[in-house]
Enzyme design. Sequence first.
Site, PDB file in Angstrom:
ATOM      1  N   SER A   1       0.798  -1.234   0.006  1.00  0.00           N
ATOM      2  CA  SER A   1       0.072  -0.009  -0.010  1.00  0.00           C
ATOM      3  C   SER A   1       0.830   1.565   0.040  1.00  0.00           C
ATOM      4  CB  SER A   1      -0.893  -0.013   1.234  1.00  0.00           C
ATOM      5  OG  SER A   1      -0.124   0.312   2.448  1.00  0.00           O
ATOM      6  N   LYS A   2       0.325   2.414  -0.169  1.00  0.00           N
ATOM      7  CA  LYS A   2       0.922   3.492  -0.107  1.00  0.00           C
ATOM      8  C   LYS A   2       1.899   4.059   0.800  1.00  0.00           C
ATOM      9  CE  LYS A   2      -0.233   6.107  -3.647  1.00  0.00           C
ATOM     10  NZ  LYS A   2       0.958   6.133  -4.325  1.00  0.00           N
TER      11      LYS A   2
END
Length: 493
Positions: free
Chosen positions: A254-255
């Site tokens: 994820s980010k």
Amino acid sequence: MSVPVRVRIAPSPTGNLHVGTARTALFNYLYAKGHQGQFILRIEDTDRQRSEEQYVDDIFKGLKSLGLHWDEGPDCGGQYGPYRQSERFDLYPQYAQQLIDKGLAYPCYLTQDELEAEKEQAKAQKRPYVYSGKCRDPRVREELAKDASRKPSLRFRLPDNPGTLTFHDEVRGELSFDLALLGDFVIMKNDGTPTYNFAVVVDDMTMGITHVIRGEDHISNTPRQLLLYEALGASPPVFAHVGMILAPDRSKLSKRHGATAVAEFVDQGYLPEAFCNFLSLMGWSPPDGQEVGSLEQFAAQFGFDRLAQSPAVFDIDKLKWLNGQYIRQLPLEDLWVRCQPYLSAYDVSRYDQGRLLMMLEAVREPLTVLSDITEDVAYFFEDHPKLSEQSQQVFTEADTKRVLEAFQSDFLASARFDTPEALAEDLKTLTHTLTSEAGLKTKTVMWAIRSALTGRVRGADLSITLYILGKDAIASRVDYALSHHLAQALPKP
Ligand code: GLU
């Protein structure tokens, strides 16, 4: 005769092209190309709230940059269009009607609140939620339908004693599911739009998709989809569910782990072909063990037998290593063009093309990402390069002055600036004099000269650096080093 292979990638344009989607696209592409099949791009934009045109553009751009060109899609059309789900809306009701006619689907009039209450009850009883099946009964439906504010959704009707559904997955073998846990599921929402599971089946069926290769997060959808194929009297595609891509800490990528969109990696200076090569190795391994390969080479070798069930961990060091390999193999002129975005802060016109390419060649070897070039060539473009910590140290050393004065008087006046080779020889003569006659260490000589000219103790080959910089710039930098750096570093009398 076997049916020609038709595979697809069906991204939802709710974000930029994600690494995981790109890998799914790549595996589909490799399978299609390895089997003289068709690779199809379908945009699943039924979620009108979250879908955005800018993401469609990013998906197109990202796939193209990786070389994953599709044979049919929203932009180029094809025999099975339209290729945007939002343009296929008139298709779904007719298939829904077929299921109603067969007694395999029925309207459900329960409101959101009533369904929530069912869920709460299941939670309180600590059992997994399954729709109660209330609206299976036509009398209940008739009663509820009297209230015109109730907008019905359409549910698929499971067999009365659903039992177990077993299917073959090309990556995981036989998989079994207890259908009772599915409950009668919604196929058309009460706003008249299809759910993902229904739309994907109608689309794959009407587009003649033969193989569905996707992430394992879709395994749980597959039983519903298989039930729908059967109910519609269609034979299902072959399914292959690949392990997910995980971050190095083995959590979902994820980010918070940094870049997750293909364009971000390309912007950072990963070559699209290196990135594509890297993606190929996340969940697949070439049978010949040769990890550096082109799309064509991998397509010829790609098969389900070497797809991994287990998740692939995103290994940034491996990506860097691969990128370095590609950077070193690229023709210099091509590399130069690709480095342009990272050189925009510099006035490159101060050097001729020959010197610029020479500079690039001199710094290319250790490059792992193109963006490193900005820092690596900085000293060629700054009149007074900033001193690294080591160079600051060099200017506090007693012999530095001596080296620079000798460099100025013995070398600079007579050095042959015609070629880097001639300069290399003259530099050798100077070094020899200073080491054998004055007893200095080679390192002392080199670091003093490098620090004065580049502000660092390491960098491109020194004779090449001298050749590129040219006599005037060198003279002015040495002057500056003597008058400024040394004056500042030396202890005050
Ligand atoms: N739109 C779905 C996704 O992006 C496609 C799933 C599928 O391949 O069936 O995950």
